[in-house]
Design an enzyme around this catalytic site. Sequence first.
Site, short mmCIF file in Angstrom:
data_model
loop_
_atom_site.label_atom_id
_atom_site.label_comp_id
_atom_site.label_asym_id
_atom_site.label_seq_id
_atom_site.Cartn_x
_atom_site.Cartn_y
_atom_site.Cartn_z
CD GLU A 1 74.64 31.93 78.35
OE1 GLU A 1 75.81 31.59 78.83
OE2 GLU A 1 74.27 32.95 78.07
CD GLU B 1 77.92 35.84 75.30
OE1 GLU B 1 78.90 34.89 75.64
OE2 GLU B 1 76.64 35.51 75.37
C1 LER Z 1 77.07 35.88 80.40
O1 LER Z 1 76.02 36.44 80.81
C2 LER Z 1 76.89 35.24 79.16
O2 LER Z 1 76.01 35.50 78.34
C3 LER Z 1 77.99 34.00 78.88
O3 LER Z 1 77.54 33.46 77.33
C4 LER Z 1 79.30 34.54 78.81
O4 LER Z 1 80.05 33.88 77.95
MN MN Z 2 75.57 34.27 76.45
#
Ligand code: LER
Ligand code: MN
Length: 264
Positions: free
Chosen positions: A240, A146
Amino acid sequence: MKLATQDRGFFGSTYEQKLSKLKELGFEGLEIDGKSLIENYSEIEKAVKATGVSISSICGGYRGWIGDFDDEQRKLAIADIGEIMKRTAEIGAAGVIAPAAFGIFSRKLPPFAPPRSAEVEREALLDSLSKLNDHALSTGSALLLEPLNRYEDHMINKLEDAASLIQEGGFRGVKVIADFFHMQIEERDISASLRETGSLVAHVHLADSNRLQPGCGHTDFRKGFRTLKEIGFEGHMAVECELAPGDGLQAYAEMANYLKACMQ
Ligand code: LER
Ligand code: MN
């Protein structure tokens, strides 16, 4: 493309309650952390069977970082992620998400220069990825690398940074997760970057430009989703985000409608 989300207390207290609530809200997957997966495996497995809602992906729940400054912590991250991967494949999730590191250094904040050279950092990352690629191939799982924005990480910020490491090592078990919040800070053109990364994109994180729920900022999700469809992305897009003040369940119902409209 399927909608998923990270967990919220208001979805319920058991996994069956959580997954049933997600189904009712129009989501098809739940992203959980690796520690929860290992500690509650049989409950989660039963809940997935009972509801037909998947565990989409695993995020966090391990020690250290794959690009940790401290070599002992880096080894712990590799060992923990390797263990989590065994269960990840079994539950049918896309893989284990890992940034190079989160919150250990930013080139945009004092003291501006990291303690290691770019060459040493790349070597450490390639070493971690090579070991995790072996774990991924032997367990049938994947590492989802990521890119984070420049204030959260200094090693992998763009989709092309992640793709370049994967290509250099020829890592078939390592893929890229594209997070819309980080992309709207780092990419010149989100659609062009998604196209360039192509079939390496195996998972997506969703938050708007201000990290609130999609629909509460100015990210162009319609355009991004159109590009994801064009490149043949069929995985989960997991929410998220922070939630704007108000009722959480109501926010989720509205978000599902908004995201589905953007996907059409
Ligand atoms: C942190 O900002 C984020 O996007 C998470 O998905 C870290 O794995
Ligand atoms: Mn993330």
